[in-house]
Write a protein that holds these residues in place. Structure first.
Motif, mmCIF file in Angstrom:
data_model
loop_
_atom_site.group_PDB
_atom_site.id
_atom_site.type_symbol
_atom_site.label_atom_id
_atom_site.label_comp_id
_atom_site.label_asym_id
_atom_site.label_seq_id
_atom_site.Cartn_x
_atom_site.Cartn_y
_atom_site.Cartn_z
ATOM 1 N N PRO A 170 40.570 36.517 18.332
ATOM 2 C CA PRO A 170 39.546 37.631 18.661
ATOM 3 C C PRO A 170 40.390 37.983 19.288
ATOM 4 C CG PRO A 170 38.647 34.759 18.861
ATOM 5 C CD PRO A 170 39.394 35.083 18.392
ATOM 6 N N PHE A 171 39.217 39.013 20.369
ATOM 7 C CA PHE A 171 39.908 39.542 21.801
ATOM 8 C C PHE A 171 40.891 38.628 22.537
ATOM 9 C CE2 PHE A 171 38.455 42.674 25.271
ATOM 10 C CZ PHE A 171 39.798 43.576 25.294
ATOM 11 N N MET A 172 41.891 39.028 22.465
ATOM 12 C CA MET A 172 42.456 37.993 23.459
ATOM 13 C C MET A 172 42.240 37.827 24.895
ATOM 14 S SD MET A 172 47.031 39.633 23.294
ATOM 15 C CE MET A 172 46.815 37.793 24.504
ATOM 16 N N LEU A 173 41.284 39.238 25.488
ATOM 17 C CA LEU A 173 41.509 39.869 26.766
ATOM 18 C C LEU A 173 39.709 39.415 26.840
ATOM 19 C CD1 LEU A 173 44.383 41.558 26.648
ATOM 20 C CD2 LEU A 173 42.948 43.007 28.117
ATOM 21 N N ASP A 174 39.269 39.185 26.621
ATOM 22 C CA ASP A 174 37.814 38.589 26.443
ATOM 23 C C ASP A 174 37.747 37.800 27.254
ATOM 24 O OD1 ASP A 174 35.374 38.600 25.543
ATOM 25 O OD2 ASP A 174 35.083 36.443 24.863
ATOM 26 N N GLY A 175 36.409 38.109 28.638
ATOM 27 C CA GLY A 175 35.843 37.534 29.778
ATOM 28 C C GLY A 175 37.562 37.879 30.712
ATOM 29 N N VAL A 176 37.709 38.886 30.786
ATOM 30 C CA VAL A 176 39.420 39.092 31.187
ATOM 31 C C VAL A 176 39.197 40.918 31.660
ATOM 32 C CG1 VAL A 176 41.568 39.455 31.902
ATOM 33 C CG2 VAL A 176 41.176 37.312 31.174
ATOM 34 N N ALA A 177 39.086 41.347 30.936
ATOM 35 C CA ALA A 177 38.997 43.080 30.763
ATOM 36 C C ALA A 177 37.880 43.595 31.335
ATOM 37 C CB ALA A 177 39.059 43.616 29.500
ATOM 38 N N THR A 178 37.233 43.035 31.332
ATOM 39 C CA THR A 178 35.611 43.691 32.084
ATOM 40 C C THR A 178 35.333 43.364 34.028
ATOM 41 O OG1 THR A 178 34.405 41.566 31.698
ATOM 42 C CG2 THR A 178 34.206 43.862 30.155
ATOM 43 N N ARG A 179 36.104 42.309 33.650
ATOM 44 C CA ARG A 179 36.439 41.328 34.899
ATOM 45 C C ARG A 179 37.214 42.498 36.090
ATOM 46 N NH1 ARG A 179 35.345 35.394 34.474
ATOM 47 N NH2 ARG A 179 33.485 35.422 33.025
ATOM 48 N N GLU A 180 36.903 43.189 36.714
ATOM 49 C CA GLU A 180 38.455 43.744 37.684
ATOM 50 C C GLU A 180 39.302 43.173 38.828
ATOM 51 O OE1 GLU A 180 36.131 46.634 41.215
ATOM 52 O OE2 GLU A 180 34.583 47.792 39.257
ATOM 53 N N HIS A 181 38.633 41.762 39.342
ATOM 54 C CA HIS A 181 39.629 40.914 39.889
ATOM 55 C C HIS A 181 40.362 40.094 39.031
ATOM 56 C CE1 HIS A 181 36.818 37.737 39.152
ATOM 57 N NE2 HIS A 181 37.307 36.721 38.902
ATOM 58 N N MET A 182 40.227 40.126 37.643
ATOM 59 C CA MET A 182 41.377 39.607 36.731
ATOM 60 C C MET A 182 42.312 40.774 35.959
ATOM 61 S SD MET A 182 39.187 37.066 34.136
ATOM 62 C CE MET A 182 39.565 34.912 34.687
ATOM 63 N N MET A 183 42.059 41.781 36.835
ATOM 64 C CA MET A 183 42.933 43.218 35.974
ATOM 65 C C MET A 183 43.184 44.180 37.365
ATOM 66 S SD MET A 183 42.533 43.320 33.357
ATOM 67 C CE MET A 183 43.247 45.406 32.396
ATOM 68 N N GLN A 184 45.085 44.251 37.093
ATOM 69 C CA GLN A 184 45.518 45.240 37.670
ATOM 70 C C GLN A 184 44.839 46.722 38.395
ATOM 71 O OE1 GLN A 184 50.068 45.392 37.171
ATOM 72 N NE2 GLN A 184 49.436 43.352 35.885
ATOM 73 N N ASP A 185 45.384 47.401 39.604
ATOM 74 C CA ASP A 185 45.301 48.122 39.124
ATOM 75 C C ASP A 185 44.847 49.963 38.788
ATOM 76 O OD1 ASP A 185 44.733 47.361 42.570
ATOM 77 O OD2 ASP A 185 46.582 47.547 42.759
ATOM 78 N N ASP A 186 45.783 49.710 37.423
ATOM 79 C CA ASP A 186 45.329 51.020 36.485
ATOM 80 C C ASP A 186 44.510 49.913 35.353
ATOM 81 O OD1 ASP A 186 46.366 48.416 35.354
ATOM 82 O OD2 ASP A 186 48.383 48.580 34.951
ATOM 83 N N GLY A 187 43.993 49.303 35.328
ATOM 84 C CA GLY A 187 42.360 48.733 34.645
ATOM 85 C C GLY A 187 42.919 48.566 33.729
ATOM 86 N N ILE A 188 44.436 48.385 32.737
ATOM 87 C CA ILE A 188 44.784 47.949 31.697
ATOM 88 C C ILE A 188 45.443 46.761 31.665
ATOM 89 C CG2 ILE A 188 46.300 48.626 29.659
ATOM 90 C CD1 ILE A 188 46.699 51.208 30.875
ATOM 91 N N HIS A 189 45.940 46.290 32.876
ATOM 92 C CA HIS A 189 47.029 45.045 32.667
ATOM 93 C C HIS A 189 46.398 44.042 33.040
ATOM 94 C CE1 HIS A 189 49.850 48.030 31.760
ATOM 95 N NE2 HIS A 189 49.684 47.237 30.538
ATOM 96 N N PRO A 190 45.965 42.667 33.162
ATOM 97 C CA PRO A 190 45.433 41.567 33.350
ATOM 98 C C PRO A 190 46.599 41.378 34.785
ATOM 99 C CG PRO A 190 45.565 41.074 31.293
ATOM 100 C CD PRO A 190 46.138 42.353 31.305
ATOM 101 N N THR A 191 45.981 40.853 35.615
ATOM 102 C CA THR A 191 46.749 40.066 36.683
ATOM 103 C C THR A 191 47.354 38.290 36.850
ATOM 104 O OG1 THR A 191 44.631 38.785 37.583
ATOM 105 C CG2 THR A 191 45.045 41.491 38.605
ATOM 106 N N ALA A 192 48.446 38.185 37.149
ATOM 107 C CA ALA A 192 48.870 36.897 37.099
ATOM 108 C C ALA A 192 47.865 35.220 37.160
ATOM 109 C CB ALA A 192 49.585 36.533 38.279
ATOM 110 N N ASP A 193 46.911 35.966 37.405
ATOM 111 C CA ASP A 193 45.457 34.938 38.125
ATOM 112 C C ASP A 193 44.983 34.641 36.961
ATOM 113 O OD1 ASP A 193 46.056 33.866 40.547
ATOM 114 O OD2 ASP A 193 44.573 35.452 41.430
#
Length: 210
Positions: A170-193
């Motif tokens: 499935p979509f590997m960013l599920d539960g990540v892409a829609t949460r601002e605190h899990m995304m870097q400032d560019d809105g594309i890449h997930p954070t380390a957390d």
């Protein structure tokens, strides 16, 4: 007759001992798990050790020590770029499992979904022809690209998997892409957390193969 029986028993014992000696070597044979992806798997914006692929490698050290993880991901990589590099990687590493995490950059650049599906299909067939199991990691793009395009993009992964017998995750960013605190400032890449969550999304489909 006794001589014949003696030779038969001796041969059976020798073969049995040979199997016992060879089995541990075969059972413990090292295998390679190759990850071919883009910046999501190349740990963009953080150290490689923080990325989900490195987390996977550490987990498999305990659960599946016969697997060595090779991360061949490059930031900015497209499915076409992955297709060009894959034959050399297959020859070099001879992987037992290939994880394909590509397509995000194709979508962000507006490339035709049909081209993405074709590239994913060709990569899957190349890897399977080389004797590897293949896992396609699902990807999605923002809805502002239009419903028709985003739907065709999403379906490219499932269709490529179906056409080649590859496994689909499935979509590997599920539960990540829609949460601002899990995304870097560019809105594309997930954070380390967010990396443990990415691994959590991928792992069930991967363990079915391993």
């Amino acid at each position: 007759m006794q001589h014949f029986l003696f030779n038969l028993i001796r041969t059976t014992l020798v073969l049995g001992l040979s199997c016992l000696l060879v089995w541990p070597a075969v059972a413990g044979q090292q295998r390679t798990l190759l990850v071919l992806g883009d910046s999501i798997s190349a740990a963009y914006g953080m150290s490689l050790e923080e990325g989900w692929v490195a987390l996977l490698a550490r987990q498999l050290e305990d659960s599946h020590p016969q697997y060595t993880v090779v991360n061949a991901s490059i930031s900015g990589e497209t499915s076409a770029g992955g297709l060009r590099r894959l034959p050399g990687l297959l020859e070099q590493h001879k992987p037992a499992v290939v994880v394909l995490e590509l397509g995000g950059n194709d979508g962000l650049r507006g490339y035709p979904p049909g081209q993405l599906q074709q590239n994913l299909t060709r990569m899957s067939r190349l890897a399977r022809d080389a004797g590897a199991e293949v896992l396609l990691l699902g990807m999605e793009i923002p809805p502002n690209y239009g419903a028709r395009y985003t739907r065709a993009f999403r379906e490219s992964f499932a269709r490529a998997a179906e056409a080649t017998g590859a496994h689909a995750a499935p979509f590997m960013l599920d539960g990540v892409a829609t949460r601002e605190h899990m995304m870097q400032d560019d809105g594309i890449h997930p954070t380390a957390d967010a990396q443990p969550k990415l691994l959590e999304n991928v792992l069930p489909s991967l363990l079915e193969i391993l």
